[in-house]
Design a protein around this motif. Structure first.
Motif, short mmCIF file in Angstrom:
data_model
loop_
_atom_site.label_atom_id
_atom_site.label_comp_id
_atom_site.label_asym_id
_atom_site.label_seq_id
_atom_site.Cartn_x
_atom_site.Cartn_y
_atom_site.Cartn_z
N VAL A 252 70.16 93.04 18.54
CA VAL A 252 70.09 94.47 18.28
C VAL A 252 71.42 95.12 18.65
N GLU A 253 71.93 95.92 17.74
CA GLU A 253 73.14 96.70 18.00
C GLU A 253 72.87 98.14 17.62
N ASN A 254 73.18 99.05 18.53
CA ASN A 254 72.95 100.48 18.29
C ASN A 254 71.50 100.75 17.86
N LYS A 255 70.60 100.10 18.57
CA LYS A 255 69.15 100.25 18.35
C LYS A 255 68.72 99.84 16.93
N THR A 256 69.48 98.94 16.32
CA THR A 256 69.18 98.44 14.99
C THR A 256 69.19 96.92 15.00
N ALA A 257 68.16 96.31 14.43
CA ALA A 257 68.12 94.85 14.33
C ALA A 257 69.14 94.41 13.29
N VAL A 258 70.04 93.53 13.69
CA VAL A 258 71.13 93.13 12.79
C VAL A 258 71.18 91.63 12.51
N ALA A 259 70.55 90.82 13.38
CA ALA A 259 70.69 89.38 13.19
C ALA A 259 69.62 88.61 13.96
N MET A 435 44.18 89.91 17.39
CA MET A 435 43.57 90.97 18.20
C MET A 435 42.25 91.41 17.55
N ALA A 436 41.22 91.51 18.37
CA ALA A 436 39.89 91.83 17.85
C ALA A 436 39.85 93.21 17.21
N ASN A 437 38.98 93.38 16.22
CA ASN A 437 38.79 94.68 15.56
C ASN A 437 37.65 95.44 16.22
N THR A 438 37.88 95.89 17.44
CA THR A 438 36.94 96.79 18.09
C THR A 438 37.26 98.22 17.66
N LEU A 439 36.41 99.19 18.03
CA LEU A 439 36.63 100.57 17.62
C LEU A 439 37.99 101.08 18.07
N LEU A 440 38.38 100.74 19.30
CA LEU A 440 39.65 101.24 19.85
C LEU A 440 40.83 100.36 19.48
N GLN A 441 40.60 99.38 18.60
CA GLN A 441 41.69 98.53 18.10
C GLN A 441 41.62 98.43 16.58
N THR A 442 41.30 99.56 15.97
CA THR A 442 41.15 99.61 14.52
C THR A 442 42.23 100.50 13.92
N ALA A 443 42.75 100.11 12.77
CA ALA A 443 43.67 100.93 11.96
C ALA A 443 44.86 101.42 12.78
N PHE A 444 45.03 102.74 12.91
CA PHE A 444 46.20 103.32 13.56
C PHE A 444 46.27 102.99 15.06
N LEU A 445 45.19 102.45 15.62
CA LEU A 445 45.17 102.10 17.05
C LEU A 445 45.67 100.68 17.31
N ARG A 446 46.08 99.97 16.27
CA ARG A 446 46.64 98.63 16.43
C ARG A 446 48.17 98.72 16.54
N PRO A 447 48.83 97.66 17.02
CA PRO A 447 50.30 97.67 17.06
C PRO A 447 50.88 97.95 15.68
N LYS A 448 51.97 98.68 15.66
CA LYS A 448 52.51 99.22 14.41
C LYS A 448 53.27 98.18 13.58
N LEU A 449 53.21 98.39 12.26
CA LEU A 449 53.97 97.54 11.35
C LEU A 449 55.47 97.73 11.52
N LYS A 450 55.86 98.93 11.90
CA LYS A 450 57.28 99.26 12.06
C LYS A 450 57.58 99.45 13.54
N SER A 451 58.63 98.80 14.04
CA SER A 451 58.99 98.95 15.45
C SER A 451 59.25 100.41 15.79
N LYS A 452 58.73 100.81 16.94
CA LYS A 452 58.92 102.19 17.38
C LYS A 452 60.27 102.38 18.09
N LYS A 453 60.95 101.28 18.39
CA LYS A 453 62.19 101.38 19.16
C LYS A 453 63.41 100.83 18.44
N VAL A 454 63.21 99.93 17.49
CA VAL A 454 64.34 99.27 16.84
C VAL A 454 64.29 99.51 15.34
#
Length: 491
Positions: A252-259, A435-454
């Motif tokens: 990661v360089e400048n908060k961007t995945a490069v290699a 990861m199990a599909n419980t109520l609190l681990q469904t849809a938007f409550l699961r880890p994101k497809l897009k990194s929140k930091k990089v």
């Protein structure tokens, strides 16, 4: 749309294969890096002494999702592999000469239920109508949303079913049926979602429609046919594959995945997509670039790990079906040993799969290939001694329930358990399904497809949306490719 020059994908499981095809179709230069010698991730194939085994997924459900995937490329599944509908779909064993066969059509299943519990046939028919309605809402619509916002779940259709998100499968089924065996059969499909029926929202009854309504299928020579088909499609679109390629670091360089650092070599790219284990992928980043803490991962409900045996028999096995569930012990105690008080189950439920019943190429003539699975708590202690102990346990019961001797007919057996899921797939706690599909681990409550930091780092697979299973993996690959294309169209 502005095209990027290069996308690198980590891993070659179903979600990564799907994403690679979609991204190549959009004009990108895509290369897939796989740490193991062959592609497929958990769906790799094992060949030994003339026997062939699917190492992971062995149930082909939701054929419409596969058709929809190939249709996105102007193709059909039949362009790549042939399907056989299993009849019976599977058997559930409760004791000696005591089993229920699940037919390949709903009317016969309704008839079988009615024979066991008077009045249950009509109840099942009504239950399946509701399950089909949920299937049409979920699989044809909701699961094709990227988990970015809670508003994705709010539609006219879901508003009418809001109560089903706050009840659970176990409670719902028990209101309708009294016979414990029928209840277990109806609770079984949600185990594919990685949680106890009592922790799975009632809305997920759509899995019952996937089971009874759409049936159980088998690719002619196994699930690896699907892997080969998806690989062929991807290669037709220009995707390149590199096996024996261990990813050591995401740079990661400048908060961007490069290699990527692959086997000591630095591979630059414009965007990195990981179809590998989400937790493991984040460990390839320096600490400050990780979106989820160890505390977060430890607090999640993970699907079970598994103890697997691939067994070659030197004779045909009697009194079996292609798929078989052995529910002759306490269903709920085993679930408790997985989720509530993690330990090796004293009396394990188990699943057996004999692909050579359907596919004559799976074993030499006159012989049988057997795949046995015991669900286990993730993170559990795994030793060779425990594997042997449990092999003896399930084989003793198998011999008793099917009324035959088979132990002396074993040519070989090969085991696979928690430690192997960690070493072969970098799987968090050695989980087998994500990861199990419980109520609190469904849809938007699961880890994101897009990194929140990089920037330019994305994820796909069973730890993000939509969740565990092969059909959701195909959908996950589509969802992430759409997010990636959206990003680059906006630049």
């Amino acid at each position: 749309m502005k095209k990027i020059k290069k996308i690198t994908i980590i891993g070659s499981g179903f979600s990564a294969l799907a994403a690679s095809a979609y991204l190549a179709q959009s004009g990108h230069d895509v290369t897939v890096y796989e740490k193991n010698a062959t592609i497929g991730g958990r769906a790799r194939q094992l060949k030994r002494e003339g026997f062939t085994f699917d190492m992971g997924p062995s149930w082909y459900w939701m054929p419409d999702v596969f058709e929809r995937f190939f249709a996105d490329f102007g193709k059909k599944t039949t362009d790549y592999y042939e399907l056989i509908k299993l009849s019976p779909a599977y058997r559930v064993y409760y004791g000696i000469d005591d089993f229920i066969s699940i037919a390949d059509n709903l009317p016969d299943i309704i008839f079988a239920f009615e024979a066991i519990e008077k009045g249950s046939g009509k109840i099942l028919n009504d239950f399946m109508a509701e399950a089909k309605s949920n299937y049409d809402i979920a699989i044809k619509d909701l699961v094709y949303r990227p988990g970015v916002s809670p508003l994705e779940l709010i539609t006219v259709e879901t508003a009418l079913k809001v109560g089903q998100f706050f009840s659970n499968i176990s409670k719902d089924v028990r209101k309708k049926f009294k016979n414990e065996r029928l209840i277990q059969i109806l609770e079984f499909p949600v185990l594919f979602l990685g949680a106890k029926p009592s922790d799975t929202p009632s809305f997920y009854s759509f899995m019952n429609y996937a089971d009874f309504g759409l049936g159980t299928w088998h690719p002619k020579t196994g699930m690896f046919d699907v892997v080969r088909g998806m690989e062929s499609l991807a290669r037709e679109l220009g995707v390149k594959f590199q096996t024996n390629s261990n990813i050591e670091k995401i740079i990661v360089e400048n908060k961007t995945a490069v290699a990527l650092q692959v086997n000591g070599e630095i591979i630059f790219s414009d965007l990195i997509l990981s179809g590998a284990d989400y937790h493991h992928t984040e460990t390839l980043l320096d600490q400050e670039h990780r979106a989820y803490s160890e505390k977060y991962w430890d607090s999640r409900v993970f699907a079970p790990s598994s103890l697997l045996f691939y067994v070659g028999f030197n004779k045909k096995i009697e009194n079996i079906s292609h798929h078989a569930l052995f529910f002759d012990v306490d269903f709920y105690q085993h679930a408790k040993d997985i989720y509530d008080e993690p330990q090796w189950p004293k009396e394990p439920l188990f699943y057996a799969n004999f692909p050579s019943v359907t596919d004559k190429t799976a074993a030499p003539e006159g012989m049988e290939s057997g795949f046995f699975l015991v669900p286990l708590a993730p993170g559990i202690n795994d030793t060779e001694a425990l594997r042997e102990e449990y092999f003896d346990k399930i084989m003793d019961r198998f011999e008793t329930l099917t009324k035959q001797s088979v132990k002396n007919n074993i040519i070989f057996k090969q085991s696979f358990c928690k430690n192997d899921f960690v070493s072969e797939y970098n799987s968090y706690k050695g989980n087998a399904y994500g990861m199990a599909n419980t109520l609190l681990q469904t849809a938007f409550l699961r880890p994101k497809l897009k990194s929140k930091k990089v920037k330019n780092l994305y994820f796909t697979g069973q730890l993000t949306v939509p969740g565990p299973g092969v059909p959701p993996a195909l959908i996950s690959g589509k969802l992430v490719s759409e997010l990636i294309n959206k990003q680059f169209s906006e630049q």
